[in-house]
Design a protein around this motif. Structure first.
Motif, PDB file in Angstrom:
ATOM      1  N   ASP A 144       0.859  -1.189   0.000  1.00  0.00           N
ATOM      2  CA  ASP A 144       0.000   0.000   0.000  1.00  0.00           C
ATOM      3  C   ASP A 144       0.890   1.232   0.000  1.00  0.00           C
ATOM      4  O   ASP A 144       1.983   1.196   0.581  1.00  0.00           O
ATOM      5  N   ILE A 145       0.423   2.302  -0.602  1.00  0.00           N
ATOM      6  CA  ILE A 145       1.148   3.564  -0.527  1.00  0.00           C
ATOM      7  C   ILE A 145       0.195   4.691  -0.146  1.00  0.00           C
ATOM      8  O   ILE A 145      -1.011   4.610  -0.373  1.00  0.00           O
ATOM      9  N   ILE A 146       0.768   5.725   0.457  1.00  0.00           N
ATOM     10  CA  ILE A 146       0.009   6.909   0.877  1.00  0.00           C
ATOM     11  C   ILE A 146       0.550   8.107   0.101  1.00  0.00           C
ATOM     12  O   ILE A 146       1.767   8.343   0.084  1.00  0.00           O
ATOM     13  N   ILE A 147      -0.344   8.836  -0.526  1.00  0.00           N
ATOM     14  CA  ILE A 147       0.030  10.027  -1.299  1.00  0.00           C
ATOM     15  C   ILE A 147      -0.654  11.243  -0.677  1.00  0.00           C
ATOM     16  O   ILE A 147      -1.868  11.229  -0.448  1.00  0.00           O
ATOM     17  N   PHE A 148       0.127  12.265  -0.405  1.00  0.00           N
ATOM     18  CA  PHE A 148      -0.421  13.515   0.114  1.00  0.00           C
ATOM     19  C   PHE A 148      -0.116  14.619  -0.905  1.00  0.00           C
ATOM     20  O   PHE A 148       1.040  14.938  -1.175  1.00  0.00           O
ATOM     21  N   LEU A 149      -1.191  15.183  -1.484  1.00  0.00           N
ATOM     22  CA  LEU A 149      -1.039  16.169  -2.558  1.00  0.00           C
ATOM     23  C   LEU A 149      -0.773  17.570  -2.026  1.00  0.00           C
ATOM     24  O   LEU A 149      -1.124  17.908  -0.893  1.00  0.00           O
ATOM     25  N   LYS A 150      -0.186  18.383  -2.885  1.00  0.00           N
ATOM     26  CA  LYS A 150      -0.094  19.806  -2.585  1.00  0.00           C
ATOM     27  C   LYS A 150      -1.452  20.459  -2.847  1.00  0.00           C
ATOM     28  O   LYS A 150      -2.347  19.842  -3.433  1.00  0.00           O
ATOM     29  N   GLU A 151      -1.594  21.669  -2.416  1.00  0.00           N
ATOM     30  CA  GLU A 151      -2.865  22.399  -2.567  1.00  0.00           C
ATOM     31  C   GLU A 151      -3.267  22.505  -4.039  1.00  0.00           C
ATOM     32  O   GLU A 151      -2.413  22.721  -4.907  1.00  0.00           O
ATOM     33  N   GLU A 156      -5.638  12.332 -10.109  1.00  0.00           N
ATOM     34  CA  GLU A 156      -5.643  11.659 -11.422  1.00  0.00           C
ATOM     35  C   GLU A 156      -4.373  11.954 -12.207  1.00  0.00           C
ATOM     36  O   GLU A 156      -3.851  11.092 -12.924  1.00  0.00           O
ATOM     37  N   ASN A 157      -3.860  13.168 -12.072  1.00  0.00           N
ATOM     38  CA  ASN A 157      -2.643  13.540 -12.788  1.00  0.00           C
ATOM     39  C   ASN A 157      -1.398  12.850 -12.217  1.00  0.00           C
ATOM     40  O   ASN A 157      -0.403  12.677 -12.917  1.00  0.00           O
ATOM     41  N   VAL A 158      -1.501  12.455 -10.950  1.00  0.00           N
ATOM     42  CA  VAL A 158      -0.354  11.833 -10.279  1.00  0.00           C
ATOM     43  C   VAL A 158      -0.250  10.349 -10.612  1.00  0.00           C
ATOM     44  O   VAL A 158       0.839   9.823 -10.837  1.00  0.00           O
ATOM     45  N   ILE A 196       6.719   8.849  -7.656  1.00  0.00           N
ATOM     46  CA  ILE A 196       5.588   9.726  -7.312  1.00  0.00           C
ATOM     47  C   ILE A 196       6.048  10.866  -6.415  1.00  0.00           C
ATOM     48  O   ILE A 196       5.598  12.014  -6.553  1.00  0.00           O
ATOM     49  N   SER A 197       6.969  10.596  -5.499  1.00  0.00           N
ATOM     50  CA  SER A 197       7.476  11.642  -4.597  1.00  0.00           C
ATOM     51  C   SER A 197       8.160  12.770  -5.355  1.00  0.00           C
ATOM     52  O   SER A 197       8.194  13.912  -4.886  1.00  0.00           O
ATOM     53  N   SER A 198       8.728  12.434  -6.507  1.00  0.00           N
ATOM     54  CA  SER A 198       9.463  13.439  -7.284  1.00  0.00           C
ATOM     55  C   SER A 198       8.548  14.368  -8.090  1.00  0.00           C
ATOM     56  O   SER A 198       9.007  15.351  -8.664  1.00  0.00           O
ATOM     57  N   VAL A 202       3.011  16.627  -5.741  1.00  0.00           N
ATOM     58  CA  VAL A 202       2.942  15.766  -4.555  1.00  0.00           C
ATOM     59  C   VAL A 202       3.734  16.379  -3.409  1.00  0.00           C
ATOM     60  O   VAL A 202       4.900  16.752  -3.566  1.00  0.00           O
ATOM     61  N   ASP A 203       3.073  16.486  -2.258  1.00  0.00           N
ATOM     62  CA  ASP A 203       3.749  16.965  -1.055  1.00  0.00           C
ATOM     63  C   ASP A 203       4.664  15.869  -0.514  1.00  0.00           C
ATOM     64  O   ASP A 203       5.833  16.103  -0.242  1.00  0.00           O
ATOM     65  N   TRP A 204       4.109  14.676  -0.334  1.00  0.00           N
ATOM     66  CA  TRP A 204       4.922  13.514   0.040  1.00  0.00           C
ATOM     67  C   TRP A 204       4.206  12.217  -0.328  1.00  0.00           C
ATOM     68  O   TRP A 204       2.998  12.198  -0.514  1.00  0.00           O
TER      69      TRP A 204
END
Length: 217
Positions: A144-151, A156-158, A196-198, A202-204
């Motif tokens: 599993d992975i956790i993605i936290f987006l920027k504002e 979908e783009n990530v 994805i982090s790069s 994406v915030d993290w």
């Protein structure tokens, strides 16, 4: 008739000297043989120890800029087919008897922690190495992975490049998204997370990590 005392003494002395020399030679050869065997014994022992050490190969992998260490003698199996758990446990037991692995321990209802070089797995399994961080803490990477987006960014783009590998598991209307990963190894999870982090949107991004774990008795 038997010769003079001096001649007899000289003959006895010569015989004794020859016997002593033969004893010295035999004793020396005996010592040489024992010494050779001892040297051979220690060479074999050292070779075995070296071989055993060489079998444990340590490698490093980078996750979000941090180095993690792992070796080739321990791994975690997560089975997606719960109906086959008993069969896999039997396979692992037989592998221990045959000397193919050192040991194994059940974890949860469908997972095993295995110690040994041979991978007792099938294509449907998820496999994680046992990782160590800079504090020498053991960690297992779960699929599993956790993605936290920027504002003001859109998920979908990530994940557009991973539509066949990621399925949305949880989203609570915040910027945090949790995805199931349809891959077979922790290396693939780490590769996805690093990419994805790069991304600028994406915030993290982090994998779901199991640490401070224990096995079932």
């Amino acid at each position: 008739m038997y010769g003079s005392r001096e001649a007899i003494n000289e003959s006895l002395l010569l015989s004794t000297f020859q016997t002593y020399n033969r004893m010295k030679i035999n004793s020396f050869n005996h010592i040489k043989t024992i010494t050779s065997l001892l040297i051979l014994f220690f060479v074999v022992i050292l070779s075995c120890e070296k071989s055993e050490k060489e079998e444990e190969i340590f490698q490093f992998i980078e996750l979000n800029g941090e180095q993690f260490q792992f070796n080739n003698l321990s791994y975690f199996i997560l089975m997606h087919d719960a109906a086959s758990v008993k069969l896999r446990e039997k396979e692992l037991s037989l592998a221990v008897e045959r000397g193919e692995i050192i040991s194994f321990n059940p974890m949860y209802q469908n997972a095993f922690l295995v110690f040994g070089k041979k991978r007792i797995t099938n294509p449907a399994d998820y496999i994680s190495n046992i990782y160590y961080n800079n504090k020498n803490e053991m960690m297992i990477i779960l699929p599993d992975i956790i993605i936290f987006l920027k504002e003001n960014q859109h998920i979908e783009n990530v994940v557009t490049d991973y539509t066949n590998k990621l399925t949305l598991k949880e989203h609570d209307r915040s910027r945090k998204y949790i995805f199931n990963c349809h891959v077979n190894s922790s290396e693939e999870i780490i590769d996805i997370v690093n990419k994805i982090s790069s991304k600028n949107s994406v915030d993290w991004c982090e994998p779901n990590i199991l640490s401070n774990f224990h096995t079932q008795d």
